[in-house]
Write a protein that holds these residues in place. Structure first.
Motif, mmCIF file in Angstrom:
data_model
loop_
_atom_site.group_PDB
_atom_site.id
_atom_site.type_symbol
_atom_site.label_atom_id
_atom_site.label_comp_id
_atom_site.label_asym_id
_atom_site.label_seq_id
_atom_site.Cartn_x
_atom_site.Cartn_y
_atom_site.Cartn_z
ATOM 1 N N HIS A 16 0.822 -1.201 0.000
ATOM 2 C CA HIS A 16 0.000 0.000 0.000
ATOM 3 C C HIS A 16 0.864 1.261 0.000
ATOM 4 O O HIS A 16 0.592 2.198 -0.727
ATOM 5 C CB HIS A 16 -0.927 -0.009 1.211
ATOM 6 N N TYR A 69 -8.675 -3.377 -0.615
ATOM 7 C CA TYR A 69 -7.633 -2.898 -1.504
ATOM 8 C C TYR A 69 -7.248 -3.995 -2.482
ATOM 9 O O TYR A 69 -7.323 -5.171 -2.152
ATOM 10 C CB TYR A 69 -6.367 -2.541 -0.717
ATOM 11 N N ASP A 70 -6.774 -3.609 -3.663
ATOM 12 C CA ASP A 70 -6.198 -4.605 -4.568
ATOM 13 C C ASP A 70 -4.720 -4.761 -4.223
ATOM 14 O O ASP A 70 -4.219 -4.115 -3.291
ATOM 15 C CB ASP A 70 -6.429 -4.228 -6.041
ATOM 16 N N VAL A 71 -4.014 -5.628 -4.950
ATOM 17 C CA VAL A 71 -2.607 -5.902 -4.633
ATOM 18 C C VAL A 71 -1.700 -4.702 -4.892
ATOM 19 O O VAL A 71 -0.566 -4.676 -4.420
ATOM 20 C CB VAL A 71 -2.077 -7.147 -5.379
ATOM 21 N N ASN A 74 -4.663 0.010 -4.364
ATOM 22 C CA ASN A 74 -5.771 0.871 -4.789
ATOM 23 C C ASN A 74 -7.042 0.481 -4.038
ATOM 24 O O ASN A 74 -7.360 -0.698 -3.919
ATOM 25 C CB ASN A 74 -6.014 0.739 -6.295
ATOM 26 N N ILE A 76 -10.723 -0.392 -3.399
ATOM 27 C CA ILE A 76 -11.892 -0.919 -4.093
ATOM 28 C C ILE A 76 -13.122 -0.443 -3.321
ATOM 29 O O ILE A 76 -14.088 0.030 -3.892
ATOM 30 C CB ILE A 76 -11.862 -2.463 -4.164
ATOM 31 N N LEU A 91 -17.964 -8.238 -4.783
ATOM 32 C CA LEU A 91 -16.863 -7.821 -5.655
ATOM 33 C C LEU A 91 -17.041 -8.417 -7.045
ATOM 34 O O LEU A 91 -16.070 -8.619 -7.774
ATOM 35 C CB LEU A 91 -15.517 -8.253 -5.061
ATOM 36 N N GLN A 94 -15.397 -6.726 -9.996
ATOM 37 C CA GLN A 94 -13.940 -6.580 -9.959
ATOM 38 C C GLN A 94 -13.261 -7.705 -10.746
ATOM 39 O O GLN A 94 -13.824 -8.782 -10.921
ATOM 40 C CB GLN A 94 -13.430 -6.592 -8.516
ATOM 41 N N LYS A 96 -10.702 -10.751 -11.583
ATOM 42 C CA LYS A 96 -10.242 -11.902 -10.820
ATOM 43 C C LYS A 96 -8.881 -11.572 -10.239
ATOM 44 O O LYS A 96 -8.067 -10.908 -10.876
ATOM 45 C CB LYS A 96 -10.138 -13.132 -11.718
ATOM 46 N N GLY A 97 -8.657 -12.013 -9.002
ATOM 47 C CA GLY A 97 -7.364 -11.752 -8.381
ATOM 48 C C GLY A 97 -7.440 -11.731 -6.877
ATOM 49 O O GLY A 97 -8.429 -12.142 -6.274
ATOM 50 N N TYR A 99 -7.289 -9.691 -3.245
ATOM 51 C CA TYR A 99 -7.646 -8.419 -2.615
ATOM 52 C C TYR A 99 -7.400 -8.547 -1.121
ATOM 53 O O TYR A 99 -7.338 -9.647 -0.580
ATOM 54 C CB TYR A 99 -9.122 -8.084 -2.874
ATOM 55 N N LYS A 113 -6.819 -11.807 3.392
ATOM 56 C CA LYS A 113 -6.660 -11.921 1.939
ATOM 57 C C LYS A 113 -7.898 -12.601 1.392
ATOM 58 O O LYS A 113 -8.344 -13.628 1.925
ATOM 59 C CB LYS A 113 -5.415 -12.748 1.615
#
Length: 117
Positions: A16, A69-71, A74, A76, A91, A94, A96-97, A99, A113
């Motif tokens: 972050h 937050y994303d990785v 940022n 969300i 989500l 959003q 895929k991934g 957060y 996570k």
């Protein structure tokens, strides 16, 4: 388990702060503050999911604040207040991934996570 939590917290803070140096002042956590914070007991399921999660507090929260937050650090979802034992988190819109879900309630805090598949 404590090592996993601490390493996740450290990864989140480092990610972050590197991703948003101009916003450091409002997101900086001092060493003293980290020592004072206690882990907040929650249940988050299903994880991973398609973007729909259920967040359940093990005890009634006192004005809990949720941020996701994303990785890259940022926001969300930023500073959303929760006051129910069970809360739906959506989500679906959003990518895929991975957060990070951060919850602060009084002096209790947790970062989890979450994975959107």
């Amino acid at each position: 388990m404590k090592k996993l939590i601490l390493s996740t917290l450290l990864l989140f803070i480092l990610t972050h702060l590197k991703a948003q140096p101009s916003k450091q002042a409002d997101s900086y956590i001092s060493k003293e503050a980290v020592k004072e914070l206690k882990k907040l007991a929650i249940d988050l399921h299903p994880n991973p999911s398609n973007g729909s999660f259920v967040l359940t507090f093990m005890k009634q929260p006192e004005a809990a604040m949720l941020s996701i937050y994303d990785v890259l650090g940022n926001y969300i979802i930023k500073n959303t207040y929760l006051n129910q034992l069970s809360n739906e988190i959506n989500l679906n819109n959003q990518a895929k991934g991975i957060y990070f879900l951060e919850i602060i309630a009084g002096k209790e805090k947790t970062i989890s996570k979450i994975v959107v598949q």
